[in-house]
Scaffold this active site. Structure first.
Site, PDB file in Angstrom:
ATOM      1  N   SER A 340       4.608   1.492  -5.467  1.00 42.04           N
ATOM      2  CA  SER A 340       3.502   0.807  -6.134  1.00 42.04           C
ATOM      3  C   SER A 340       2.575   1.707  -6.922  1.00 42.04           C
ATOM      4  CB  SER A 340       2.683   0.048  -5.105  1.00 42.04           C
ATOM      5  OG  SER A 340       2.065   0.965  -4.224  1.00 42.04           O
ATOM      6  N   THR A 396       5.680  -9.746   0.795  1.00 41.55           N
ATOM      7  CA  THR A 396       4.331 -10.268   1.008  1.00 41.55           C
ATOM      8  C   THR A 396       4.175 -11.534   0.183  1.00 41.55           C
ATOM      9  OG1 THR A 396       1.968  -9.753   0.912  1.00 41.55           O
ATOM     10  CG2 THR A 396       3.293  -8.980  -0.914  1.00 41.55           C
ATOM     11  N   LYS A 399       0.822 -10.860  -3.137  1.00 42.18           N
ATOM     12  CA  LYS A 399       0.819 -10.222  -4.463  1.00 42.18           C
ATOM     13  C   LYS A 399       1.491 -11.154  -5.488  1.00 42.18           C
ATOM     14  CE  LYS A 399       0.971  -5.728  -2.100  1.00 42.18           C
ATOM     15  NZ  LYS A 399      -0.400  -5.455  -1.797  1.00 42.18           N
TER      16      LYS A 399
HETATM   17  C1  LIG Z   1       4.840  -1.140  -0.155  1.00 43.56           C
HETATM   18  C2  LIG Z   1       3.903  -2.005   0.621  1.00 43.56           C
HETATM   19  N1  LIG Z   1       4.356  -2.594   1.735  1.00 43.56           N
HETATM   20  C3  LIG Z   1       3.550  -3.386   2.475  1.00 43.56           C
HETATM   21  C4  LIG Z   1       2.239  -3.629   2.106  1.00 43.56           C
HETATM   22  C5  LIG Z   1       1.388  -4.513   2.944  1.00 43.56           C
HETATM   23  O1  LIG Z   1       1.397  -5.817   2.421  1.00 43.56           O
HETATM   24  P1  LIG Z   1       0.172  -6.789   2.716  1.00 43.56           P
HETATM   25  O2  LIG Z   1      -0.884  -6.475   1.720  1.00 43.56           O
HETATM   26  O3  LIG Z   1       0.713  -8.173   2.604  1.00 43.56           O
HETATM   27  O4  LIG Z   1      -0.278  -6.468   4.100  1.00 43.56           O
HETATM   28  C6  LIG Z   1       1.737  -3.041   0.953  1.00 43.56           C
HETATM   29  C7  LIG Z   1       0.337  -3.317   0.565  1.00 43.56           C
HETATM   30  O5  LIG Z   1      -0.186  -3.041  -0.427  1.00 43.56           O
HETATM   31  C8  LIG Z   1       2.581  -2.192   0.189  1.00 43.56           C
HETATM   32  O6  LIG Z   1       2.128  -1.589  -0.915  1.00 43.56           O
END
Ligand SMILES: Cc1ncc(COP(=O)(O)O)c(C=O)c1O
Length: 608
Positions: A340, A396, A399
């Site tokens: 990200s 998720t 997003k």
């Molecule tokens: C790669 C990654 N996995 C998991 C998550 C966690 O997701 P959530 O925001 O739904 O807790 C994030 C959160 O930004 C993330 O960047």
């Protein structure tokens, strides 16, 4: 949730607290948290010798007998913590794999050295304070850690943003005085006032604007009308509704998997699933990408499984580690599809090939890709025809789907096992029906509509082109994420403040530990709802801020195993660009692709 908070807080406090702890052995909640905390070894190490109660805590003794040697584990944990604290994890990783071949570490590590000296002076003041009473000591230790954070320029200031329904990406920025003096509803009438200003949001992870889609909102309203606000229980005890069951079916269909399971967040989905699978498989050996998200790292740690970290996106290194592993051990490769912060994408096919060859399960986090890629929104694995080769997909709904909550999709057997054994699934409340109904509407909609996905990609491309044309230091990612490099925590905050207060543009500064020190940046996330006019305003504002602060427009940087390193001069200022042709011979082939994709002499990745 309470125990999660306690656990996290304990973990964070454990390392700095190194004096007497009369309170430690008293509260049962604390006992439970300590027992659950994977930070236990660090806690034990921190308190050992200072806390007379610790040795008699039953859970601690049990933990001791569970481990070969508590000392070994504690030392290892402390070393790990120190390593993470003192150096950026990614930098340390790059250093061990030959970064020195390409870089002058003295030049590249300037901000890291500064951060280390801040950490050392903090530790010195902590040592001085150990003669005070324990409560005073705790306060002064924590205060000096906070002061160090502020000195480094990475203290996080939250900005109050009220999104405007139906007007995304417009939002109201509420000044702290407005929050103090008025209700949210009242402050809406202050729009012309100094305290509440309309801004355009450029750092939102509601990538497609689905959080404002009428399809999603009406599903949410209907569910509230029918079922009220909360779910009423855990999934097992009265918290499973038809909304939940339907959502899980829809998610399974979107990923072309047999089953899916919903969690309270993507973080919890990763943590709970990896913890559970690692524990369920005796002798499990997990292979984890060096840049995996914290939620996966925590899950792997909590599982107690053996862990090997492979260099970011480096399948050759992954192969080496797999070859060296016990051939009889159950194995799992854990990685993300879209990373990200740099927006790069994993070599999913090659990783799955290795998984087949070595008989490993694959766990892919598609959190930054679900809804955005693949003809049913199932992520990059689906786009690349690799979904069926990924054993477990995590996602998720916060997003790309614009709502809230996390999930996994996998075979019925794996999902049933996680449902049956995962503490992070079992012992927490079920998501409200309204949230679940909204998620289902969003997932269903994006299974059938390609419009948003196509438009999203076009917007990201257009913004990158406009930033390049304005000679701004954009990182040419292969995904929808548009990082704009600044390379300094304090400057990054200043850029963000100027954008907000002078240009009415909101882009939160991104700093350590989210990205390695010295690679601070803005992370721009154009959505299908960001217009050309908004983009022009953004680029003009950035251009003016860059001029006002005298920021570099080009960086001399290399990417080593996917980790960006900015070259710096003796004073720590970023070195600006040299031409590619002079340096091509020295550039490792692993980043030629990225260089090829760059327009002439914009941002060059060159070796020092
Ligand atoms: C790669 C990654 N996995 C998991 C998550 C966690 O997701 P959530 O925001 O739904 O807790 C994030 C959160 O930004 C993330 O960047």
């Amino acid at each position: 949730m309470a125990s999660r908070v306690a656990k996290t807080t304990l973990g964070a406090l454990a390392a700095p607290l190194s004096s007497n702890c009369p309170f430690l052995a008293r509260t049962p909640a604390l006992h439970q948290s300590i027992n659950q905390s994977t930070q236990l070894p660090a806690l034990v190490q921190s308190f050992r010798g200072h806390c007379p109660f610790l040795g008699s805590v039953g859970h601690v003794s049990k933990h001791q007998s569970n481990n070969q040697s508590i000392n070994e584990t504690a030392n290892q944990s402390v070393n790990e913590t120190n390593k993470l604290d003192g150096l950026s994890k990614a930098y340390a990783e790059a250093k061990t794999v030959g970064a020195n071949k390409f870089l002058n570490p003295a030049k590249m590590s300037q901000p890291i050295a500064q951060a280390e000296s801040v950490a050392q002076s903090t530790d010195a003041s902590i040592k001085q304070s150990t003669n005070q009473s324990s409560a005073e000591t705790a306060d002064s230790i924590i205060a000096s850690k906070m002061a160090a954070l502020k000195r480094e320029g990475r203290y996080r200031v939250f900005i109050d943003i009220e999104r405007q329904s139906g007007e995304f990406p417009k939002a109201f920025h509420h000044h702290p005085d407005a929050i103090r003096e008025h209700s949210v509803a009242q402050s809406r009438t202050l729009q012309t006032n100094e305290q509440v200003k309309e801004v355009t949001v450029w750092c939102n992870n509601d990538y497609l604007g689905m959080g404002q889609s009428e399809v999603v909102l009406s599903a949410m309203r209907n569910a509230i009308s029918r079922s009220g606000a909360g779910a009423g229980g855990t999934r097992n005890i009265s918290g499973t509704t038809p909304y939940h069951s339907r959502l899980e079916q829809t998610l399974a269909a979107a990923h072309e998997k047999e089953a899916a399971l919903v969690f309270t967040s993507g973080y919890v989905a990763n943590d709970a699933t990896l913890t559970t699978l690692g524990k369920l498989l005796p002798g499990c050996h997990i292979f984890s990408d060096a840049l995996n998200h914290a939620s996966m790292i925590e899950g792997i740690k909590h599982s107690g499984a053996k862990r090997s970290v492979f260099r970011h996106n480096d399948v050759a290194h992954l192969r080496e580690l797999l070859q060296a592993a016990d051939p009889t051990a159950p194995k799992m490769i854990v990685f993300e599809s879209v990373y990200s912060m740099d927006g790069d994408i994993a070599p999913i096919k090659e990783i799955c090939d290795l998984a087949d060859e070595f008989g490993a399960l694959t766990y892919i986090d598609e959190v930054h890709a679900v809804g955005l890629y693949g003809d049913k929104g199932g992520g990059v694995a689906q786009r690349d025809g690799q979904s069926d080769r990924c054993s477990i997909i995590s996602g998720t709904m916060a997003k790309g789907y614009g709502v809230f909550g996390g999930y996994i999709a996998a075979s019925s057997l794996l999902v049933d096992a996680v449902r049956s054994f995962a503490s992070g699934f079992i012992f927490t409340f079920s998501l409200p029906p309204s949230v679940v109904a909204a998620c289902e509407a969003s997932v269903s909609y994006l299974m059938h509509s390609q419009t948003e996905r196509e438009h999203h990609q076009e917007r990201a491309r257009t913004l990158k082109e406009m930033l390049i044309a304005a000679n701004l230091p954009v990182l040419l990612s292969e995904s929808h994420i548009v990082p704009l490099m600044i390379g300094d925590a304090k400057m990054c905050k200043q850029v963000s403040d100027l954008l907000l207060n002078k240009h009415f543009i909101y882009a939160q500064p991104i700093n350590y530990p989210t990205v390695p020190r010295g690679t601070e940046r803005l992370r721009l996330t154009p959505s299908p709802l960001h217009t050309n006019e908004m983009m022009q305003k953004l680029v003009a504002a950035l251009d003016s801020v860059w001029a006002e602060l005298g920021l570099p427009r080009q960086f001399n940087y290399v990417t080593i195993n996917g980790v960006i390193h900015i070259e710096r001069d003796e004073k720590g200022a970023p070195v600006t660009c040299c031409s590619m042709s002079e340096n091509t011979a020295a550039v490792p082939s692993s980043f030629m692709g990225a260089i090829d994709a760059m327009p002439n002499n914009q941002m060059s990745q060159v070796a020092a």
